[in-house]
Design a protein around this motif. Structure first.
Motif, PDB file in Angstrom:
ATOM      1  N   ALA A 418       0.842  -1.206   0.000  1.00 41.50           N
ATOM      2  CA  ALA A 418       0.000   0.000   0.000  1.00 41.50           C
ATOM      3  C   ALA A 418       0.872   1.249   0.000  1.00 41.50           C
ATOM      4  O   ALA A 418       0.543   2.258  -0.627  1.00 41.50           O
ATOM      5  CB  ALA A 418      -0.917  -0.010   1.224  1.00 41.50           C
ATOM      6  N   ALA A 419       1.996   1.174   0.696  1.00 42.28           N
ATOM      7  CA  ALA A 419       2.901   2.329   0.761  1.00 42.28           C
ATOM      8  C   ALA A 419       3.445   2.650  -0.630  1.00 42.28           C
ATOM      9  O   ALA A 419       3.387   3.802  -1.087  1.00 42.28           O
ATOM     10  CB  ALA A 419       4.041   2.056   1.739  1.00 42.28           C
ATOM     11  N   ILE A 420       3.942   1.632  -1.319  1.00 36.52           N
ATOM     12  CA  ILE A 420       4.561   1.907  -2.626  1.00 36.52           C
ATOM     13  C   ILE A 420       3.496   2.291  -3.660  1.00 36.52           C
ATOM     14  O   ILE A 420       3.742   3.118  -4.543  1.00 36.52           O
ATOM     15  CB  ILE A 420       5.468   0.726  -3.099  1.00 36.52           C
ATOM     16  N   SER A 421       2.288   1.744  -3.524  1.00 33.82           N
ATOM     17  CA  SER A 421       1.233   2.102  -4.482  1.00 33.82           C
ATOM     18  C   SER A 421       0.830   3.572  -4.320  1.00 33.82           C
ATOM     19  O   SER A 421       0.641   4.287  -5.307  1.00 33.82           O
ATOM     20  CB  SER A 421      -0.007   1.227  -4.284  1.00 33.82           C
ATOM     21  N   TRP A 422       0.712   4.000  -3.083  1.00 36.76           N
ATOM     22  CA  TRP A 422       0.376   5.421  -2.826  1.00 36.76           C
ATOM     23  C   TRP A 422       1.462   6.308  -3.431  1.00 36.76           C
ATOM     24  O   TRP A 422       1.189   7.296  -4.110  1.00 36.76           O
ATOM     25  CB  TRP A 422       0.269   5.622  -1.315  1.00 36.76           C
ATOM     26  N   PHE A 423       2.709   5.902  -3.198  1.00 35.82           N
ATOM     27  CA  PHE A 423       3.850   6.659  -3.708  1.00 35.82           C
ATOM     28  C   PHE A 423       3.791   6.758  -5.234  1.00 35.82           C
ATOM     29  O   PHE A 423       3.952   7.829  -5.819  1.00 35.82           O
ATOM     30  CB  PHE A 423       5.140   5.964  -3.249  1.00 35.82           C
ATOM     31  N   ASP A 424       3.524   5.619  -5.878  1.00 39.20           N
ATOM     32  CA  ASP A 424       3.493   5.617  -7.340  1.00 39.20           C
ATOM     33  C   ASP A 424       2.323   6.437  -7.876  1.00 39.20           C
ATOM     34  O   ASP A 424       2.431   7.015  -8.959  1.00 39.20           O
ATOM     35  CB  ASP A 424       3.457   4.173  -7.866  1.00 39.20           C
ATOM     36  N   LEU A 425       1.241   6.481  -7.125  1.00 37.65           N
ATOM     37  CA  LEU A 425       0.113   7.295  -7.588  1.00 37.65           C
ATOM     38  C   LEU A 425       0.411   8.786  -7.450  1.00 37.65           C
ATOM     39  O   LEU A 425       0.043   9.576  -8.323  1.00 37.65           O
ATOM     40  CB  LEU A 425      -1.169   6.935  -6.826  1.00 37.65           C
ATOM     41  N   ILE A 426       1.104   9.173  -6.370  1.00 39.25           N
ATOM     42  CA  ILE A 426       1.351  10.620  -6.236  1.00 39.25           C
ATOM     43  C   ILE A 426       2.453  11.092  -7.188  1.00 39.25           C
ATOM     44  O   ILE A 426       2.551  12.278  -7.477  1.00 39.25           O
ATOM     45  CB  ILE A 426       1.676  11.076  -4.781  1.00 39.25           C
ATOM     46  N   ARG A 427       3.275  10.159  -7.678  1.00 39.48           N
ATOM     47  CA  ARG A 427       4.374  10.607  -8.538  1.00 39.48           C
ATOM     48  C   ARG A 427       4.086  10.412 -10.035  1.00 39.48           C
ATOM     49  O   ARG A 427       4.932  10.709 -10.865  1.00 39.48           O
ATOM     50  CB  ARG A 427       5.665   9.899  -8.154  1.00 39.48           C
ATOM     51  N   ALA A 428       2.888   9.910 -10.352  1.00 46.09           N
ATOM     52  CA  ALA A 428       2.573   9.693 -11.775  1.00 46.09           C
ATOM     53  C   ALA A 428       2.158  11.013 -12.427  1.00 46.09           C
ATOM     54  O   ALA A 428       1.232  11.666 -11.949  1.00 46.09           O
ATOM     55  CB  ALA A 428       1.438   8.679 -11.900  1.00 46.09           C
ATOM     56  N   PRO A 429       2.835  11.428 -13.494  1.00 45.36           N
ATOM     57  CA  PRO A 429       2.473  12.698 -14.127  1.00 45.36           C
ATOM     58  C   PRO A 429       1.046  12.664 -14.676  1.00 45.36           C
ATOM     59  O   PRO A 429       0.338  13.652 -14.640  1.00 45.36           O
ATOM     60  CB  PRO A 429       3.474  12.853 -15.280  1.00 45.36           C
ATOM     61  N   ARG A 430       0.650  11.540 -15.207  1.00 42.59           N
ATOM     62  CA  ARG A 430      -0.736  11.406 -15.693  1.00 42.59           C
ATOM     63  C   ARG A 430      -1.323  10.141 -15.074  1.00 42.59           C
ATOM     64  O   ARG A 430      -0.827   9.029 -15.294  1.00 42.59           O
ATOM     65  CB  ARG A 430      -0.754  11.328 -17.212  1.00 42.59           C
ATOM     66  N   GLY A 431      -2.361  10.328 -14.280  1.00 41.19           N
ATOM     67  CA  GLY A 431      -2.992   9.177 -13.631  1.00 41.19           C
ATOM     68  C   GLY A 431      -3.969   8.487 -14.564  1.00 41.19           C
ATOM     69  O   GLY A 431      -3.990   8.750 -15.775  1.00 41.19           O
TER      70      GLY A 431
END
Ligand code: 6PG
Length: 466
Positions: A418-431
């Motif tokens: 869950a930690a890494i998924s949250w991180f990847d979602l906040i750092r994605a330029p286009r969700g």
């Protein structure tokens, strides 16, 4: 008879420890307990502190013993017992008297009690640190009126833990703010514990390490960036031996977690605030799933066991725990900021971090750095603050590798994932929420915003319909 500085009702483990702490700091304290005889026995057994403890046979005696305007601390189980005590005390108290609920109350109950008792002062304070903390120095998260805090703050600071001389006690805000901060503290406590448990599981099942070796790893980590009470006790429990069987203590403990519900409250409130705390949510989920024994045994029968022999280094695991911890706290502080805005509390995030630096269950070295980062960068999420974004860049790889290896090998790591998924979602330029928006518009004509700002808020779905 000389009156006391304060009164305390409820001499269970935490109440008794807190009363001794006050007495040890030189405060005279009147104590009462629902069961007759408990208060007298408690005072009789208080040894050198007995002179500061006045046992009261009932509420009227307790109220009579305390110097007005009175401060009376409730240390009774959260819920109806608090309402019952308030109802019983109310006719005995004057308008300047103050009741402090120091249990793990739901912050909404605290707000209701304040609203329902306009004729007396009421505070809800979160007290963390278990029995040891309550006795020798807990972290204290105050909630209520500034005027009430001005009165009791010095006493609470005197019994609180200290971090480099600074008391870990502060008024967090009005109303239920103190109990809210304590609730989030507990949610983070669940998450910290769950991530430690997941890392332990990978060492045990994926790397075939015994409890003693695992304990030694936690011990070593406790000398580095992960230095914290929970890592310290993870080492201690891993190194302990069962006196009955001589086996490692951890190996004979049933794998079903208990809970009193504060982590669940945090997850529910986070959803209400629409401020995700997925690491905490995963931790609550994992506790609940640990108790789903029928489902778990059916799963064990139907599917093969996870692979042992995963290739991870102890350094990768340490990196994963560091990154997971940062991300979990980033979420927790975000939730505090959201609640503060929603309730008009003006919570200070650095103050929360400062209060958590010592005395409480989640105390850690990292919290001191978090307090600094939140002071320097008050408006940004911890994860994107100068200091912690640099740390995330450094340790992210380990978290990613650990989660990948765990998932590939069949080991459950819900909190770390869950930690890494949250991180990847906040750092994605286009969700990917554009897909959600298109589907919402397709089936419900809910409309969407366009990237080019054109005022066309519906898609050409009739032409595209299957
Ligand atoms: C603390 C703890 C404490 C909590 C226990 C048990 O800060 O001292 O948070 O308040 O009640 O840790 O919680 P669970 O039973 O829900 O695990």
């Amino acid at each position: 008879m000389q009156r006391t500085d304060l009164g305390l009702i409820g001499l269970g483990t935490m109440g008794a420890a807190l009363a001794l702490n006050f007495a040890g700091k030189g405060y005279r304290i009147a104590v009462a307990n629902r069961t007759p005889g408990v208060a007298a026995r408690f005072a009789a057994e208080a040894g050198a502190l007995a002179g500061n403890i006045v046992p009261a046979g009932g509420l009227a005696a307790l109220v009579a013993a305390v110097t007005p305007p009175r401060t009376i601390i409730l240390m009774v189980p959260a819920g109806q017992a608090v309402d019952d005590q308030i109802a019983a005390l109310r006719p005995l108290l004057g308008k300047d008297d103050l009741i402090i609920d120091a249990g793990n109350a739901h912050f909404r109950d605290t707000e209701r009690r304040i609203a329902d008792n306009p004729d007396l002062l009421f505070m809800g304070i979160g007290v963390s640190g278990g029995e040891e903390g309550a006795r020798h120095g807990p972290a204290i998260m105050g909630g209520g009126a500034q005027s009430a805090w001005n009165r009791v703050g010095p006493m609470l600071e005197a019994i609180a833990a200290r971090h480099q001389g600074t008391p870990c006690a502060a008024l967090m805000g009005p109303g239920g703010a103190g109990h809210f901060v304590k609730m989030v503290h507990n949610g983070i406590e669940y998450a910290d514990m769950q991530m430690i448990a997941e890392i332990y599981g990978l060492m045990r099942d994926g790397m075939a390490m015994g409890a003693a070796d695992i304990g030694a790893v936690f011990q070593r980590w406790n000398e580095g960036p992960l230095k914290s009470y929970l890592v310290e006790i993870a080492a201690a429990v891993a190194l302990a031996t069962d006196p009955e069987t001589g086996r490692p203590m951890l190996d004979v403990i049933l794998d079903i977690a208990g809970q009193k519900g504060t982590g669940r409250w945090t997850a529910i409130e986070a959803q209400t605030l629409a401020t995700p705390v997925p690491v905490i949510e995963a931790a609550v989920m994992a506790r609940n799933l640990s108790g789903a024994t029928a489902l778990r045994s059916a799963g064990v029968q139907k599917f093969p066991a996870a692979q042992s022999g995963i290739t991870l280094s102890v350094e990768d695991l340490e990196d994963a725990l560091i990154a997971g911890k940062i991300l979990c706290y980033a979420q927790g502080f975000d939730m505090l900021a959201a609640a503060s805005a929603a309730s008009g509390w003006t919570l200070s995030l650095p103050e929360c971090a400062r209060v958590w630096r010592a005395g409480c269950i989640i105390r850690s070295e990292m919290l001191d750095h978090m307090a600094e980062a939140l002071t320097l960068d008050p408006d940004s999420n911890l994860a994107v603050s100068e200091t912690f974004s640099a740390l995330l860049r450094k340790h992210e790889r380990g978290l990613r590798q650990v989660v990948s290896a765990a998932v590939a090998g069949g080991h459950g790591v819900p909190a770390l994932a869950a930690a890494i998924s949250w991180f990847d979602l906040i750092r994605a330029p286009r969700g990917t929420a554009n897909m959600l928006q298109a589907q919402r518009d397709f089936f419900g004509a809910h409309g969407f915003e366009r990237i080019d700002g054109l005022p066309l808020h519906h898609g050409p779905w009739a032409a595209a319909a299957p």
